[in-house]
Design an enzyme around this catalytic site. Structure first.
Site, PDB file in Angstrom:
ATOM      1  N   GLY A 146       0.838  -1.199   0.000  1.00  0.00           N
ATOM      2  CA  GLY A 146       0.000   0.000   0.000  1.00  0.00           C
ATOM      3  C   GLY A 146       0.868   1.242   0.000  1.00  0.00           C
ATOM      4  CD  GLN A 164       3.435   5.688   2.993  1.00  0.00           C
ATOM      5  OE1 GLN A 164       2.460   5.202   2.431  1.00  0.00           O
ATOM      6  NE2 GLN A 164       4.430   4.946   3.468  1.00  0.00           N
ATOM      7  CB  CYS A 181       5.528   1.804   7.580  1.00  0.00           C
ATOM      8  SG  CYS A 181       4.994   3.362   6.829  1.00  0.00           S
ATOM      9  CG  LEU A 182       6.790   1.034   1.477  1.00  0.00           C
ATOM     10  CD1 LEU A 182       6.083   1.381   0.166  1.00  0.00           C
ATOM     11  CD2 LEU A 182       7.944   0.067   1.229  1.00  0.00           C
ATOM     12  CG  HIS A 186      -0.292   0.996   7.495  1.00  0.00           C
ATOM     13  ND1 HIS A 186       0.711   0.501   8.308  1.00  0.00           N
ATOM     14  CD2 HIS A 186       0.339   1.796   6.586  1.00  0.00           C
ATOM     15  CE1 HIS A 186       1.878   1.001   7.920  1.00  0.00           C
ATOM     16  NE2 HIS A 186       1.689   1.786   6.864  1.00  0.00           N
ATOM     17  CD  GLU A 187      -1.191   2.299   3.026  1.00  0.00           C
ATOM     18  OE1 GLU A 187      -0.651   3.424   3.098  1.00  0.00           O
ATOM     19  OE2 GLU A 187      -0.541   1.249   3.058  1.00  0.00           O
ATOM     20  CG  HIS A 219       0.659   6.581   5.954  1.00  0.00           C
ATOM     21  ND1 HIS A 219       1.818   6.977   6.576  1.00  0.00           N
ATOM     22  CD2 HIS A 219       0.853   5.279   5.618  1.00  0.00           C
ATOM     23  CE1 HIS A 219       2.665   5.949   6.634  1.00  0.00           C
ATOM     24  NE2 HIS A 219       2.102   4.905   6.062  1.00  0.00           N
TER      25      HIS A 219
END
Ligand code: GNR
Ligand code: NI
Length: 188
Positions: free
Chosen positions: A66, A71, A112-113, A154-155, A158
């Site tokens: 995702g 981000q 997480c990226l 999670h997204e 963000h």
């Protein structure tokens, strides 16, 4: 300037329609820009389509499941994901929100990226109903469970300036922060 360059730019007057897809740089914790609250998407145009393409390309290259616009330093409410085994089910959610269907919490190891190299267990509601718009602005709803439920939550976090490390013990977060700050200094 070469003649070929002139003909090229004269022919393609609308650059946003021919912009090739691009990899965007992913912000990393503790970058304060990851704490911004994203604003709703109001315009569904070609520029939005380019952004979505870029999000997918950036996500697939980084081998993430995702990616939220926040981000890549775009503070608008949209996210992309693909939780399929074969990486062949791209899904985009514009202006997403969710309602909890099942309060029961399930634990999942999250990465997480924007927090590269760290994986920790986070508990989230097991089932949610996600409401969003598609790339054309059309509203839709889906029910999510399992990894899709985890990933969507999670997204959306963000987009609200939240990171999975916020759910960890107050001992763990500073350790992760310190390690990443050191790595950022090394590569700077
Ligand atoms: O690639 C990712 N994997 C992942 C695993 C468990 C829970 C959430 C995620 S999302 C993450 C990509 C990312 O950082 N998205 O914001
Ligand atoms: Ni993330």
């Amino acid at each position: 300037m070469q003649v070929t360059d002139c003909t090229f730019s004269a022919f393609y007057t609308s650059t946003e329609l021919i912009e090739p897809m691009a990899i965007r740089q992913i912000l990393e914790f503790p970058d304060p820009r990851l704490r911004k609250i994203a604003a709703p998407v109001t315009v569904f145009d070609a520029k939005l389509e380019v952004l979505i393409d870029d999000l997918f390309e950036t996500m697939y290259l980084a081998q993430g499941i995702g990616l939220a616009a926040t981000q890549v330093n775009v503070h608008r409410r949209l996210l992309v994901l693909d939780v399929s085994e074969n990486k062949d089910s791209p899904q985009a959610f514009i202006n997403p929100s969710f309602e909890i269907i099942e309060e029961e919490l399930v634990e999942h190891d999250e990465g997480c990226l924007s927090v590269p190299g760290f994986y920790e267990t986070v508990a989230r509601p097991s089932r949610v109903k996600v409401s969003a718009q598609d790339i054309h602005g059309k509203k839709f709803e889906i029910e999510a469970e399992g990894i899709l439920s985890t990933c969507v939550q999670h997204e959306i976090d963000h987009l609200d300036g939240k990171l999975f490390v916020d759910y960890l013990s107050p001992l763990k977060r500073p350790r992760i922060r310190l390690k990443l700050e050191k790595e950022h200094k090394k590569s700077a």
